[in-house]
Design an enzyme around this catalytic site. Structure first.
Site, short mmCIF file in Angstrom:
data_model
loop_
_atom_site.label_atom_id
_atom_site.label_comp_id
_atom_site.label_asym_id
_atom_site.label_seq_id
_atom_site.Cartn_x
_atom_site.Cartn_y
_atom_site.Cartn_z
N ASP A 80 -42.17 -62.43 28.07
CA ASP A 80 -43.73 -63.25 27.00
C ASP A 80 -42.75 -63.68 25.99
O ASP A 80 -42.90 -63.79 25.13
CB ASP A 80 -44.20 -61.89 26.40
N LYS A 98 -41.94 -68.36 28.37
CA LYS A 98 -40.70 -69.41 28.80
C LYS A 98 -42.19 -70.33 29.71
O LYS A 98 -41.74 -71.61 30.11
CB LYS A 98 -40.52 -68.36 30.55
N GLY A 99 -43.54 -69.78 29.82
CA GLY A 99 -44.17 -71.15 30.22
C GLY A 99 -43.97 -72.27 29.71
O GLY A 99 -43.57 -73.23 29.86
N LYS A 100 -43.60 -72.23 28.07
CA LYS A 100 -43.80 -73.33 27.15
C LYS A 100 -43.02 -74.41 27.10
O LYS A 100 -42.87 -75.20 27.89
CB LYS A 100 -43.94 -72.90 25.84
N GLY A 148 -48.12 -63.81 32.98
CA GLY A 148 -48.41 -65.23 32.94
C GLY A 148 -47.83 -65.86 31.91
O GLY A 148 -47.84 -65.37 31.08
N HIS A 149 -47.50 -66.83 32.37
CA HIS A 149 -47.63 -67.89 31.68
C HIS A 149 -48.99 -68.46 30.79
O HIS A 149 -50.20 -68.94 31.42
CB HIS A 149 -46.79 -68.82 32.38
N THR A 183 -48.62 -53.59 35.56
CA THR A 183 -50.19 -54.34 35.40
C THR A 183 -51.49 -53.74 36.64
O THR A 183 -52.01 -54.35 35.98
CB THR A 183 -49.85 -55.59 35.31
N ARG A 226 -38.94 -52.94 55.39
CA ARG A 226 -39.32 -53.63 56.23
C ARG A 226 -40.65 -53.70 56.99
O ARG A 226 -40.96 -53.21 58.49
CB ARG A 226 -38.27 -53.26 56.99
N GLN A 236 -41.26 -62.11 33.85
CA GLN A 236 -40.87 -61.31 32.82
C GLN A 236 -39.00 -61.24 32.73
O GLN A 236 -39.38 -62.89 32.07
CB GLN A 236 -40.89 -59.86 33.90
N THR A 272 -52.93 -58.80 30.70
CA THR A 272 -53.71 -57.60 30.74
C THR A 272 -54.28 -57.46 28.71
O THR A 272 -55.48 -56.16 29.34
CB THR A 272 -52.67 -56.30 30.53
N PRO A 318 -52.02 -54.64 23.35
CA PRO A 318 -51.15 -55.18 22.98
C PRO A 318 -49.81 -55.15 22.82
O PRO A 318 -49.35 -53.99 22.88
CB PRO A 318 -51.28 -53.98 21.39
N ARG A 319 -48.82 -55.87 22.62
CA ARG A 319 -47.82 -55.40 23.18
C ARG A 319 -46.95 -54.70 21.17
O ARG A 319 -46.90 -55.07 20.09
CB ARG A 319 -46.69 -56.77 22.42
N LYS A 324 -41.11 -69.02 19.75
CA LYS A 324 -41.95 -68.54 17.72
C LYS A 324 -41.29 -68.26 16.61
O LYS A 324 -41.46 -67.52 15.78
CB LYS A 324 -42.09 -66.81 18.36
P1 GDP Z 1 -43.82 -66.11 29.22
O1 GDP Z 1 -44.20 -65.14 30.08
O2 GDP Z 1 -42.72 -66.02 28.21
O3 GDP Z 1 -44.62 -67.44 29.07
O4 GDP Z 1 -45.20 -65.73 27.81
P2 GDP Z 1 -46.54 -65.67 27.71
O5 GDP Z 1 -47.48 -67.02 27.82
O6 GDP Z 1 -47.02 -64.51 27.79
O7 GDP Z 1 -46.41 -65.84 25.70
C1 GDP Z 1 -46.31 -66.28 24.72
C2 GDP Z 1 -47.07 -67.03 24.08
O8 GDP Z 1 -46.76 -67.44 23.07
C3 GDP Z 1 -48.07 -68.41 24.58
O9 GDP Z 1 -49.45 -67.55 24.02
C4 GDP Z 1 -47.96 -69.04 24.01
O10 GDP Z 1 -48.99 -69.64 23.78
C5 GDP Z 1 -47.06 -69.13 22.76
N1 GDP Z 1 -45.38 -69.93 21.77
C6 GDP Z 1 -45.48 -70.16 23.25
N2 GDP Z 1 -43.91 -70.85 22.33
C7 GDP Z 1 -44.68 -70.86 20.88
C8 GDP Z 1 -44.19 -70.49 19.11
O11 GDP Z 1 -43.27 -71.02 19.49
N3 GDP Z 1 -44.67 -70.35 18.03
C9 GDP Z 1 -45.95 -69.62 18.37
N4 GDP Z 1 -46.69 -69.73 17.53
N5 GDP Z 1 -46.46 -69.06 19.71
C10 GDP Z 1 -45.95 -69.48 21.28
#
Ligand code: GDP
Length: 426
Positions: free
Chosen positions: A18, A21-23, A45-46, A131, A145, A226, A303, A306-307, A333
């Site tokens: 979390d 990575k998605g961004k 989940g990205h 999950t 296997r 992950q 899911t 809360p983290r 972040k």
């Molecule tokens: P991933 O699985 O590593 O891609 O992470 P998630 O998608 O679960 O969590 C990342 C969350 O943080 C998403 O809701 C993004 O939109 C958000 N996010 C990513 N980069 C930033 C940032 O620089 N600042 C803030 N506030 N949110 C961010």
């Protein structure tokens, strides 16, 4: 990060997942011709926000949001067909064309309904905090296997034999675990019949596709799910996921040799979070944990759980730098810390009066440690508009400098918000 010498980059999470990575993948995918998911399944989940809206992608690489990028679900992934098709449909409904841009490895294993029942049965006794998507049992079948691969859909007669044996075995395990649910061969045959016509046209020798792309000078991004501390070998075992999330897993799971990889970017939050069970040494006190959670929107994308939230843990990231061979860090972040007057960073652990500089192997040892904090000054100003390091408050730069120094890898990106443009390339 792509340049004349860097054609193949891995993006990995360098904490407990979390990290955003998605961004980063979304930003880097702009310069990539191919994006490959190499492990995990629908448990990842990205979340990516673009002009077209918010997308939560579990199995399809987020590179799909860029018009020309080819996306690959690699052999190391365990594919949940129904979730996969639901994601595909959602993309198409929002106007994202996927035709001819998405391939699935014929060697990828399928997650089947009986895997989900076995996952629930396992959680009853083991409480890993999975999950519940059947990922662990699907990997167990793969290593045992007896798994079902995408290519098996081509031979329904042989597949029926495998499924019959697996369903029978699953029912016996469910009975042993005291579960009431049972699964049936009919359900699995119907599923196979339904998905085959849709998956098989996408099935390919994707390792060959990646190999040829690199040979022809294309740029390839390997996308991890992950984080390093959830790696089945290097993570906080047994509270880990069932695959190798670290960069070595990228070569195996994408079907290329390790020498093809030119760089590894580790994504870290400016603080630390963890979902699921297992120790989190730098957990913040209740009030500040809640603040981090609310400001950071720290609820699971898959899911909604809360983290748990806490401070940056330099031991974790230093370890991730080592086991992944990270060549750069992306700190995400940073903006979430904007309002804090001070920001603690764990620089070491202490246990029974002894100072630890490296991650211990056993979960119990990690549970017993006390972080040694260094407290840095907060900046108490918004960083959301910063687009260069010079735009950042002095204290925020000092914080990043310290993070870089403690981690042992250069910071290449800093993310200051959810939107694509809220990023600083260093
Ligand atoms: P991933 O699985 O590593 O891609 O992470 P998630 O998608 O679960 O969590 C990342 C969350 O943080 C998403 O809701 C993004 O939109 C958000 N996010 C990513 N980069 C930033 C940032 O620089 N600042 C803030 N506030 N949110 C961010």
């Amino acid at each position: 990060m792509f340049d004349g010498k860097t054609a193949c980059i891995v993006v990995v999470g360098a904490q407990w997942g979390d990290e955003g990575k998605g961004k980063l993948v979304d930003v880097l995918a702009e310069g990539a011709d191919l994006v490959v998911r190499y492990q995990g399944g629908a448990n990842a989940g990205h979340t990516v926000v673009t002009e077209a809206g918010e997308f939560i992608l579990h199995q399809i690489p987020s590179g799909i949001l860029h018009g020309r990028t080819i996306c690959v679900v690699g052999n190391g992934v365990v594919l949940d067909p129904d979730t996969f098709f639901a994601e595909l449909d959602a993309l198409e409904q929002k106007g994202i064309a996927v035709q001819g841009r998405l391939y699935v490895s014929e060697r990828a294993h399928l997650v089947l309904p009986y895997h989900k029942l076995l996952d629930a049965a396992g959680e009853k006794s083991q409480k890993i905090g999975t999950t519940g998507r059947g990922i662990g049992p699907a990997y167990e079948d793969k290593i045992g296997r007896r798994g079902v691969r995408v290519s098996d859909l081509r031979d329904p007669a042989a597949l029926e034999g495998t499924l019959a044996a697996n369903v029978d075995r699953a029912n016996r395990l469910l009975q042993l675990a005291g579960m009431e649910e049972r699964t049936s061969l009919a359900e699995h045959l119907a599923l196979a019949e339904r998905i085959a016509p849709r998956i098989l046209p996408l099935a390919a020798d994707t390792g060959l596709l990646v190999y040829r792309s690199l040979r022809d000078g294309r740029r390839v991004l390997l996308e991890g799910a992950q984080g390093a501390l959830l790696d089945v070998d290097h993570g906080t075992y047994p509270f880990v996921t069932s695959s190798n999330t670290t960069a070595g897993g990228a070569a195996v799971g994408a079907g290329i040799g390790p020498t093809a990889i030119d760089g590894v970017l580790g994504v870290v939050k400016a603080y630390t979070t963890r979902v699921g069970n297992g120790p989190l040494p730098t957990l913040a006190d209740d009030a500040r944990e809640e603040l981090l959670r609310q400001l950071g929107g720290e609820f699971g994308a898959t899911t909604g759980r809360p983290r748990r939230c806490g401070w940056f843990d330099a031991l974790v990231v230093r370890y991730a730098v080592r086991v992944n061979g990270l060549t750069g860090l992306a700190v995400t972040k940073l903006d979430v810390l904007d309002t804090f007057d001070e920001v603690p960073v764990a620089v070491a652990y202490e246990v029974d009066g002894e100072r630890l500089e490296e991650m211990p192997c056993e979960v119990r040892a990690l549970e017993a440690v006390q972080p040694v904090y260094e407290t840095l000054k907060g900046w108490q100003r918004s960083t959301a508009e910063a687009r260069t390091l010079a735009d950042l408050p002095r204290q925020a730069r000092a914080y990043l400098d310290r993070v870089e120094e403690l981690s042992g890898a250069p910071i290449r990106y800093v993310s200051v918000g959810t939107h694509r443009e809220q990023i600083i390339a260093v």
